[in-house]
Design an enzyme around this catalytic site. Sequence first.
Site, PDB file in Angstrom:
ATOM      1  N   LYS A  60      60.729  -8.970  39.218  1.00 57.46           N
ATOM      2  CA  LYS A  60      62.196  -8.887  39.278  1.00 57.46           C
ATOM      3  C   LYS A  60      62.770 -10.168  39.880  1.00 57.46           C
ATOM      4  CE  LYS A  60      62.097  -3.855  39.490  1.00 57.46           C
ATOM      5  NZ  LYS A  60      62.144  -2.642  40.313  1.00 57.46           N
ATOM      6  N   GLN A 104      62.971  -0.738  46.295  1.00 53.76           N
ATOM      7  CA  GLN A 104      61.822  -0.474  45.427  1.00 53.76           C
ATOM      8  C   GLN A 104      61.179   0.867  45.786  1.00 53.76           C
ATOM      9  OE1 GLN A 104      60.906  -2.435  42.792  1.00 53.76           O
ATOM     10  NE2 GLN A 104      59.387  -0.884  42.293  1.00 53.76           N
ATOM     11  N   ASP A 127      70.447   0.052  40.254  1.00 53.15           N
ATOM     12  CA  ASP A 127      69.441   0.950  39.673  1.00 53.15           C
ATOM     13  C   ASP A 127      70.089   2.208  39.083  1.00 53.15           C
ATOM     14  OD1 ASP A 127      66.873  -0.029  39.625  1.00 53.15           O
ATOM     15  OD2 ASP A 127      66.394   0.569  41.682  1.00 53.15           O
TER      16      ASP A 127
END
Length: 293
Positions: A60, A104, A127
């Site tokens: 990422k 994460q 997200d």
Amino acid sequence: MHLRVQRMTAKIINGVAIGAEIRKGIARDVDQLKAGGLTPGLAVVMVGADPASAIYVRNKLRACAEVGIRSFKYEFAEDTKPQAVLDLIRELNARADVHGILVQLPLPPQFALAPILQTISADKDVDGFHLYNVGGLVVGNTVFPPCTPYGVVKLLEHEGIGVEGKNVVVVGASNIVGKPMALMLMQRDATVCICHAKTRDLAQFTILADILVVAAGKPRLILPQMVRTGAVVVDVGINRLPSGRLVGDTDFDGLMEKASYITPVPGGVGPMTVTMLLANTLASAKRIAQRGT
Ligand code: NAP
């Protein structure tokens, strides 16, 4: 009497190439924003040292650098108290140079997930896991579509595969993949069926699919006899076999002769997930800039 067996050769949907094309457009937009004095920024928070998570985070951050998005990485030890992460998130919520915040997953066992996800500002929730954004998805008014199902939608769009009126079967009902996937396809007027671990006789559902999306995390869950000839197969699963090889949830080789389109693992949905994270971060920066806050 001879029975004619219909054989297909599936087109492999190349997520690496499609992702690269989308990323080029993102890089151009980022350049434009930068020329106007705004650099989009993504904060990535990692707790513990799970090797798979470390690889995802690295990918990422690298992808951000490639399109010109500034990234900020925060690492916490495995035994960190949740309060320390909540404090950091609140700090990031208030920062003008951060447009997206990502924690994460998975988190270590001392963490309750909900307080972490609900503390991330809904305006920076790239997200798409905050309840506000989940609600937006339910009513068809998403701010941040969750990256993996968003990537699947983009793959289908790129290949010109319409979903309106199609039978779509989603195998897997998690909050981050299966459920949002089903909602996004329903929003696009597909007829959607969701299967999960307690579904009885999975094949009786999968065989009906014009488009089959599989996100269960089980190698070889979907075999050719469970799939209609000519179906589109999207394999979201990522499984590491004892040999070290990465595979999806479907029998890829067997389905090459049955499906009309199929995504490979690796190189299908995975690169699209990261691409849509970049797209969400860019969209967030643009929105915040437009609002002038
Ligand atoms: P998850 O939270 O473990 O959810 C798995 C889902 O699959 C659950 O809904 C589960 O049902 C269902 N399931 C499990 N075994 C099944 C079976 N035998 N038959 C039917 N359904 C079954 O996993 P996830 O986070 O959604 O991820 C799913 C897979 O996608 C994993 O392999 C993951 O690594 C991969 N993934 C890939 C990407 C990418 O970018 N390519 C992104 C995210 C995840 P229950 O709800 O009944 O337990």
